[in-house]
Design a protein around this motif. Structure first.
Motif, short mmCIF file in Angstrom:
data_model
loop_
_atom_site.label_atom_id
_atom_site.label_comp_id
_atom_site.label_asym_id
_atom_site.label_seq_id
_atom_site.Cartn_x
_atom_site.Cartn_y
_atom_site.Cartn_z
N LEU A 192 0.82 -1.22 0.00
CA LEU A 192 0.00 0.00 0.00
C LEU A 192 0.85 1.27 0.00
N GLY A 193 2.18 1.12 0.08
CA GLY A 193 3.06 2.29 0.07
C GLY A 193 3.14 3.02 1.40
N LYS A 194 2.75 2.36 2.47
CA LYS A 194 2.85 2.98 3.79
C LYS A 194 4.31 3.06 4.23
N SER A 195 4.62 4.02 5.09
CA SER A 195 5.95 4.07 5.70
C SER A 195 6.00 2.97 6.75
N LEU A 196 6.92 2.05 6.55
CA LEU A 196 6.98 0.84 7.37
C LEU A 196 8.19 0.92 8.32
N ILE A 197 7.93 0.65 9.60
CA ILE A 197 9.00 0.59 10.60
C ILE A 197 8.93 -0.78 11.25
N ILE A 198 10.06 -1.48 11.32
CA ILE A 198 10.09 -2.82 11.92
C ILE A 198 10.84 -2.74 13.24
N ALA A 251 14.07 -5.14 4.60
CA ALA A 251 14.43 -4.48 3.34
C ALA A 251 13.33 -3.58 2.81
N ALA A 252 12.10 -3.82 3.25
CA ALA A 252 10.97 -3.00 2.80
C ALA A 252 10.69 -1.84 3.74
N ALA A 253 11.45 -1.76 4.84
CA ALA A 253 11.15 -0.78 5.88
C ALA A 253 11.96 0.50 5.71
N LEU A 254 11.44 1.59 6.25
CA LEU A 254 12.18 2.85 6.27
C LEU A 254 12.97 3.01 7.57
N ALA A 255 12.70 2.14 8.54
CA ALA A 255 13.53 2.14 9.74
C ALA A 255 13.41 0.78 10.41
N VAL A 256 14.50 0.32 10.99
CA VAL A 256 14.52 -0.93 11.75
C VAL A 256 15.05 -0.59 13.14
N LYS A 303 16.39 7.47 4.93
CA LYS A 303 15.12 6.74 5.07
C LYS A 303 14.24 7.33 6.16
N VAL A 304 14.83 7.73 7.27
CA VAL A 304 14.00 8.33 8.31
C VAL A 304 13.39 9.64 7.79
N ASN A 305 14.17 10.40 7.05
CA ASN A 305 13.59 11.61 6.45
C ASN A 305 12.45 11.29 5.49
N ALA A 306 12.58 10.16 4.80
CA ALA A 306 11.52 9.79 3.84
C ALA A 306 10.19 9.53 4.53
N ILE A 307 10.22 9.08 5.78
CA ILE A 307 8.95 8.86 6.50
C ILE A 307 8.17 10.18 6.55
#
Lengths: 154, 154, 154, 154, 154, 154, 154, 154
Positions: free
Chosen positions: C106-112, C127-132, G67-71
């Motif tokens: 869905l293109g959501k900003s994903l954080i794991i 790999a699909a997340a914007l932050a881990v 990536k954090v900025n991209a959120i």
């Protein structure tokens, strides 16, 4: 290389309207690829339980079948340029109306085929269609016109 | 010209379930094109670092690989009509469940393949599927039915 | 009028990580509205059968529940700006990974959010997340930074 | 500020099932905003011709009405988080099934409400639903669970 | 019939990186169809004014050209499975970065190719990519791996 | 295998501009597949009533025709990479402008072809276009440039 | 209740152009809600490593930050009605051009703000914009006109 | 809290049809928020050049204006539930027809308002509409019916 039009023929499965449309289209040599749900009524009812295991409760028996059929029907509707839905004289035919709604929401060109006596009951469905016809030959005439620009000689 | 169905086979990579499905499908002469993630486990782990440069930290080693694999998996899932996801007996298999969620959100027809003992752990995943099967031959039977309308003779 | 960020907290339901995040966010007075799946494990298991009627077969018992839960989870994920998925130490947690895939598509900003030992098993998901992240306070720091631009003082 | 859930109540207009659902939901103080088609049967039939001019041919009389109704129904379905469709005992109810298909293609959470005897005729429609219920109170119980996580005490 | 991967090669037009990638890909016999913007710099600058009429003001001269180029670039990016964007050593290269953003928003698999010294300036762009490479042969290795699963022998 | 560009030629049907574009494109051997509305004016007016039954009221006579034409035009515009819309000297040509808006909202590359005197009346339409031309040969020059990168020799 | 226009101000962070636009807009009492990336350069560089853990390699240090900025940036661009991108005199500003491409592909109304000397380098970016301005007050004049219909008195 | 319907009133700007619709709607106390293009003809023509700098060539003068107007019109059409397009007696009104096509492709509920003599010229436009009316009061009656279910007393 000319486009092959994808036409999905949904709805009533107890008369030979699909065969009529397909043979008339073939006779005119129009570049159309027809698709349709499984029209073997028994297989369509039994597919889920036969493949995935029997069920005691009729609801789950039907549920499994309804979902396996959806693999076919939704894929082919998504592939279609035009979705034709025929309403016949018998049965509830709620899956036909469901397909019409599904196709409308996907923005497909929708054609409804039904006898005049269903006019009132189908008014919301017809309102979403780009053509409402009564006979299979009209579907073929629409395809001929839409693809080649030709109209039947009066 | 008949449609060639695009079927992506995701998930477990340590048994020959894909080969079984592919050979049975071929034996039935069904018009299906199968795709799948890279099933060479070692290459799948090393691809990022081997091509793009080694990493000291295991996280980045894995991260590079996970992303390179995504180039393949997301493209092929987007191309697919049907996504089959198999859960096996070992490992966390979170990427299999991720693929199932990804395919569901794209509106793909989802089929889940797993042994009965995983029923409870997979209930949310199964709830998004149009079929839940236990054996590879059931996948082939579904494909056969969905494409040709035929059911296995009992 | 400032935006209220919609953040969906998916995954592990046996520790108080959601409460930690919510109370730290509140302490910082950040404009965030958190949503999450039903975290009462028993209700989450029984919801389908309790409301829609009991089932003898465990598969259908679970299936009804999985689908009723989907009414909540898919709606709230679609509403979300950010989807945080936490993987804990126990259970298969395939529904957490499913949610991650669903949110990614869905293109959501994903954080794991997970402990380091799950690094390799989660590489495709990460790999699909914007932050881990590893700890709940990092999620709050990300929200603080993303909303106000402030970083924690070292 | 808590989300107000948007729930569209489609289908049968000759019993008070909507009022039942709305009053029970209100009694539970749930944050739900219900919408529905125009349920005044006569107005629903006449709206097109009354506003836009009368028609001699019944087809166009109905067509104008069907389209004016679509302005309301499609807008409200697009706004909805959940679409509930009830099938009653009388009439063809093709517009109900059309709405179900329309909602399914838009990815809405679909709940079908019908008596057990329509099970077989509705199998394709039920297959697209996240819940199939028989009584209005079940719809309210689903809403309560989905929004608050509470289940009815047995 | 195997998929032919569509790969768009965007960005720097003053070195032969495209030819290198294309010839190495051909040598490996990979099923890839490459596309790219017009790489004749002069034509790319003059296309609008040459075809649609000269302009006195440089802004409109450039504007006409920028738009005619967009007919090509946006169509080919939309067709692509993978978009590779190379940043070179000279010029502003804002259209390369624009293409990267455009491809990212379309959900394309993005690969960025640049020398290490541009790391910091490209951090937001790299953050949207599934791979960041330095040399053309790495692009070919990625394509080989993504399509066939093979890695270069070390 | 090179891409065949899909180009829809909408608008004015009383001069031979389509034939000019098609023959010049053929002379250059460009890989373009042209489509267009039905250009037989009489058939275009009569198609609905001829196939689906005559109407006394001119509004419904026209309505049926407008919808049957939409089956063709919307399908072909959705298939197109580029939509060219020509405005001529006569008639209202509202369907040409409708097509331009339809194509713009679909994100198609839009090219408008008209004489200078219509500049002001077409300013909102031209503002959505990637090129505004006056003569058919400019369309062919754009196609040549967009596909091969070549510009006409001055 | 009047619409509050959402306007994202992307790009150059070393002059006070955002403050100028915001204060002039406030002076005119226009219903606009402005958003923007984090404009504290140091925080924008350090956010990833500060929150998620330091990195030895500059690439990963930057990657985490990007990536954090991209959120923030992708969420706010998706929320925006209008995206304004300013190109300044210094630095590569590839993230500004990336944002412009991202906004264009999402169909946002794009306004580019830059000095005349960047005309040629920005021609592809400007070609995607609905307005190209040189000074902050022009942005405010556009907002005023777009919202109220008023033009500056000459 | 009841929905406020968003209705965009496009087209003819030389009569007071918008004011009529707005005042009648207000008199009925209907929850409708109306939007429209800038209806000050002079401002609408001059906006681009006044704000962004004058142009010698009329084409660019108009082009700048057409694009600035698009910032308003496309945003407000995207926000709308219903788009009403009125065709008057004078001028080409191609932008009205463009808006109708744009709204149709976005799936908006489209209502066309025109005098009977434009029936034939508007047949393709009317074919995409859910209602075709002749007088402003009919628009208000449609809104009243669609929102409250009430019809005018005859």
């Amino acid at each position: 290389m000319s486009k092959v039009w994808q036409v999905y023929l949904s709805g009533e499965i107890h008369t030979d309207w699909r065969e009529q449309i397909e043979s008339m289209t073939k006779a005119k040599n129009l570049p159309v690829h027809f698709t349709h749900p499984v029209t073997n009524h028994e297989n369509s009812d039994n597919c889920g339980a036969t493949i995935l295991g029997n069920e005691d409760k009729p609801f789950w028996f039907d549920h499994k079948g309804g979902k396996v059929n959806a693999i076919r029907t939704r894929t082919l509707m998504r592939d279609a340029d035009i979705v034709v839905v025929r309403f016949g004289d018998k049965y509830k035919q709620w899956n036909a109306a469901f397909d019409a709604g599904y196709a409308a929401a996907l923005g497909k060109s929708l054609i409804i085929l039904h006898a005049p006596e269903h006019r009132h009951a189908l008014k919301e469905v017809d309102a979403a269609a780009l053509a409402v016809a009564e006979k299979p030959e009209q579907i073929v005439q629409i395809l001929d016109y839409v693809i080649t620009g030709s109209l039947p000689v009066k």
